[in-house]
Write an enzyme that holds these catalytic residues in place. Structure first.
Site, PDB file in Angstrom:
ATOM      1  N   LYS A 199       0.865  -1.190   0.000  1.00 60.94           N
ATOM      2  CA  LYS A 199       0.000   0.000   0.000  1.00 60.94           C
ATOM      3  C   LYS A 199       0.888   1.222   0.000  1.00 60.94           C
ATOM      4  CE  LYS A 199      -4.490   0.867   0.228  1.00 60.94           C
ATOM      5  NZ  LYS A 199      -5.601   0.048  -0.261  1.00 60.94           N
TER       6      LYS A 199
HETATM    7  P1  NAD Z   1     -13.255   7.515  -2.499  1.00 59.38           P
HETATM    8  O1  NAD Z   1     -12.286   8.598  -2.220  1.00 59.38           O
HETATM    9  O2  NAD Z   1     -13.759   7.318  -3.866  1.00 59.38           O
HETATM   10  O3  NAD Z   1     -14.537   7.682  -1.536  1.00 59.38           O
HETATM   11  C1  NAD Z   1     -14.481   7.811  -0.162  1.00 59.38           C
HETATM   12  C2  NAD Z   1     -15.816   8.362   0.288  1.00 59.38           C
HETATM   13  O4  NAD Z   1     -15.859   8.371   1.709  1.00 59.38           O
HETATM   14  C3  NAD Z   1     -16.082   9.806  -0.151  1.00 59.38           C
HETATM   15  O5  NAD Z   1     -17.432   9.945  -0.507  1.00 59.38           O
HETATM   16  C4  NAD Z   1     -15.780  10.614   1.123  1.00 59.38           C
HETATM   17  O6  NAD Z   1     -16.478  11.847   1.167  1.00 59.38           O
HETATM   18  C5  NAD Z   1     -16.287   9.647   2.153  1.00 59.38           C
HETATM   19  N1  NAD Z   1     -15.750   9.893   3.489  1.00 59.38           N
HETATM   20  C6  NAD Z   1     -14.506  10.270   3.859  1.00 59.38           C
HETATM   21  N2  NAD Z   1     -14.436  10.379   5.182  1.00 59.38           N
HETATM   22  C7  NAD Z   1     -15.664  10.076   5.663  1.00 59.38           C
HETATM   23  C8  NAD Z   1     -16.231  10.008   6.945  1.00 59.38           C
HETATM   24  N3  NAD Z   1     -15.508  10.282   8.007  1.00 59.38           N
HETATM   25  N4  NAD Z   1     -17.516   9.633   7.055  1.00 59.38           N
HETATM   26  C9  NAD Z   1     -18.248   9.350   5.964  1.00 59.38           C
HETATM   27  N5  NAD Z   1     -17.777   9.396   4.735  1.00 59.38           N
HETATM   28  C10 NAD Z   1     -16.500   9.748   4.583  1.00 59.38           C
HETATM   29  O7  NAD Z   1     -12.577   6.184  -1.923  1.00 59.38           O
HETATM   30  P2  NAD Z   1     -12.911   4.671  -2.268  1.00 59.38           P
HETATM   31  O8  NAD Z   1     -11.971   4.223  -3.311  1.00 59.38           O
HETATM   32  O9  NAD Z   1     -14.369   4.521  -2.452  1.00 59.38           O
HETATM   33  O10 NAD Z   1     -12.449   3.953  -0.918  1.00 59.38           O
HETATM   34  C11 NAD Z   1     -13.304   3.862   0.227  1.00 59.38           C
HETATM   35  C12 NAD Z   1     -12.807   2.733   1.095  1.00 59.38           C
HETATM   36  O11 NAD Z   1     -12.805   1.524   0.346  1.00 59.38           O
HETATM   37  C13 NAD Z   1     -11.391   2.884   1.637  1.00 59.38           C
HETATM   38  O12 NAD Z   1     -11.316   2.261   2.911  1.00 59.38           O
HETATM   39  C14 NAD Z   1     -10.572   2.087   0.641  1.00 59.38           C
HETATM   40  O13 NAD Z   1      -9.342   1.640   1.183  1.00 59.38           O
HETATM   41  C15 NAD Z   1     -11.514   0.953   0.382  1.00 59.38           C
HETATM   42  N6  NAD Z   1     -11.283   0.205  -0.854  1.00 59.38           N
HETATM   43  C16 NAD Z   1     -11.299   0.823  -2.069  1.00 59.38           C
HETATM   44  C17 NAD Z   1     -11.111   0.072  -3.217  1.00 59.38           C
HETATM   45  C18 NAD Z   1     -11.213   0.661  -4.605  1.00 59.38           C
HETATM   46  O14 NAD Z   1     -11.112  -0.097  -5.567  1.00 59.38           O
HETATM   47  N7  NAD Z   1     -11.417   1.953  -4.752  1.00 59.38           N
HETATM   48  C19 NAD Z   1     -10.855  -1.295  -3.117  1.00 59.38           C
HETATM   49  C20 NAD Z   1     -10.862  -1.898  -1.870  1.00 59.38           C
HETATM   50  C21 NAD Z   1     -11.080  -1.133  -0.735  1.00 59.38           C
END
Ligand code: NAD
Length: 419
Positions: free
Chosen positions: A109
């Protein structure tokens, strides 16, 4: 997020989750000690010239946890709260995630401490290109393949791919995944994590004999994972009753039109203010009366403080590390069905693997082929984890860890110690 509560170190939490599961495997002390810590860590401090002419120094990290089963794989996050501790945890979780779905990768990561919401596109491009060149000795299609994570996207991956390729002197699309389709990205990758959340939620509903049609779903975090997961769950027949982002949430018992909420967020920057809804805080959203809760924001959201108030029967962890080990125990005792992050959100890395394979072969698949192969892998992983949880009478997280740790430990032991 709750204020005034000191959040646990994500890496300590990751190690405790490992310890909780490792004890079922009778691993020897040496292998346990090896798997509890990352293999390599790189921290870089680097300058970026900002639009106003000033120079700002940024700190970034890339951590590789384990390489026994293949090259390291994991996203890069841009966020003001990024720490080495958090990146370590996320790298470790990537190792287990790749092993749960049985794709030939280890875990890594990366993260840069920055606030991308306050940076121009040019500043973000400069930061990305310089960070890439600072960690270039770590990454590569055979060694470590970055992908998007919080606040990074396909454009970020295009800049990383271009910077890496410029250094090599030829195009190397397989150095990243989650890149735009036009430069070798895979169809279905953008939706893959949300789609995986949908597949595992569907399997959980079926297993628990709960109707899919009309199942009420609350989604915390309306980004790539949360918004797409919500949309696919809605298309499957569920009713999305609440959604939130960092600025707060919205609620309507009759159901939200997810596509329209996405449009509203795009136009206004937040889900808040969407017409015809009540407001709900992020804390309240987690405690709503519903069948499925999808935490899809950040770590440490469901803790011993609020776990008892979570009413959802199924918790599908779109985010990495949203539930602390104490909260896990509380949820298990009250009969909640937690689909752990390393299973629920593994769809993204699975299609990243497909993208990498397509890039190495220069042979691209149809979207239908991608989605069908993803479904096969996600359903198999769900069934494998469920079987272990039933056999060992443990929760799904411990079961997923047992499966993953066993695979990684076996690979590590087969390879032995060099020299
Ligand atoms: P992203 O940046 O697209 O979205 C994150 C969202 O969470 C945004 O809408 C943001 O406003 C919101 N957010 C941030 N802080 C917050 C809070 N305190 N309370 C409520 N909402 C909040 O990110 P993403 O890619 O969707 O990732 C989200 C999670 O999923 C992370 O933990 C990431 O590690 C995990 N993840 C992502 C992927 C991927 O393919 N993108 C894969 C596996 C895991």
């Amino acid at each position: 997020m709750q204020e005034g509560i000191i959040k646990e170190s994500p890496f300590e939490m990751a190690q405790r989750q490992f310890d909780n599961a490792a004890k079922y495997l009778n691993l020897k002390a040496g292998i346990k000690a090896k798997l509890r810590v990352p293999k390599r860590e790189l921290t870089v401090n680097f300058p970026v010239k900002m639009d106003d002419g000033s120079i700002q120094i940024f700190t970034g990290h890339r951590v590789q946890h384990n390489l026994a089963r293949g090259p390291a794989k994991g996203g890069i996050r841009y966020h003001p709260d990024v720490t080495l501790d958090e990146v370590r945890a996320l790298a470790m979780w990537m190792t287990w995630k790749c092993a749960v779905v049985n794709i030939p990768y280890g875990g890594a990561k990366g993260g840069v401490v920055c606030n991308p919401k306050k940076m121009s596109v040019r500043e973000k491009e400069c930061l990305t290109r310089r960070f890439t060149s600072e960690i270039i000795m770590f990454i590569g299609p055979e060694s470590d393949i970055p992908a998007p994570d919080v606040n990074t996207d396909a454009q970020t991956m295009a800049w990383i791919m271009d910077t890496y390729s410029m250094t090599k002197g030829y195009s190397v699309p397989a150095v990243v995944t989650g890149k735009p389709i036009e430069i070798g990205g895979s169809l279905g990758r953008r939706e893959a994590t949300g789609r995986g959340v949908m597949f595992t939620t569907r399997e959980a509903l079926k297993h628990l004999n709960m109707p899919i049609e009309g199942a009420r779903v609350a989604v915390q975090g309306f980004g790539n994972v949360g918004a797409i997961g919500a949309q696919l769950l809605q298309e499957m027949g569920c009713t999305i009753i609440a959604a939130s982002d960092s600025r707060g949430g919205i609620y309507n018992l009759k159901g939200l039109n997810v596509k329209d909420v996405v449009r509203h967020k795009k136009e206004t920057g937040a889900v808040a203010g969407y017409p015809g809804t009540d407001t709900v805080t992020n804390k309240e959203l987690l405690e709503l009366d519903c069948e499925v809760l999808v935490p899809a924001a950040l770590e440490n959201e469901i803790t011993q403080e609020n776990a008892d108030s979570v009413k959802a029967r199924i918790i599908a962890e779109g985010a990495n590390g949203p539930t602390t080990p104490e909260a896990d125990d509380i949820l298990f005792d009250k009969g909640s069905f937690v689909i752990p992050d390393i299973l629920a959100n593994a769809g993204g890395v699975t299609v990243s693997y497909f993208e990498w394979v397509q890039g190495l072969q220069n042979f691209f698949w149809s979207e239908d082929e991608v989605n069908k192969n993803l479904e096969k892998i996600m359903v198999k992983a769900f069934q494998d984890v469920l079987a272990i949880s039933q056999r060992r009478e443990v929760n799904l997280r411990i079961a997923a860890y047992i499966l993953a740790i066993d695979r990684v430990a076996t690979a590590t032991l087969l390879r032995g110690i060099y020299p």
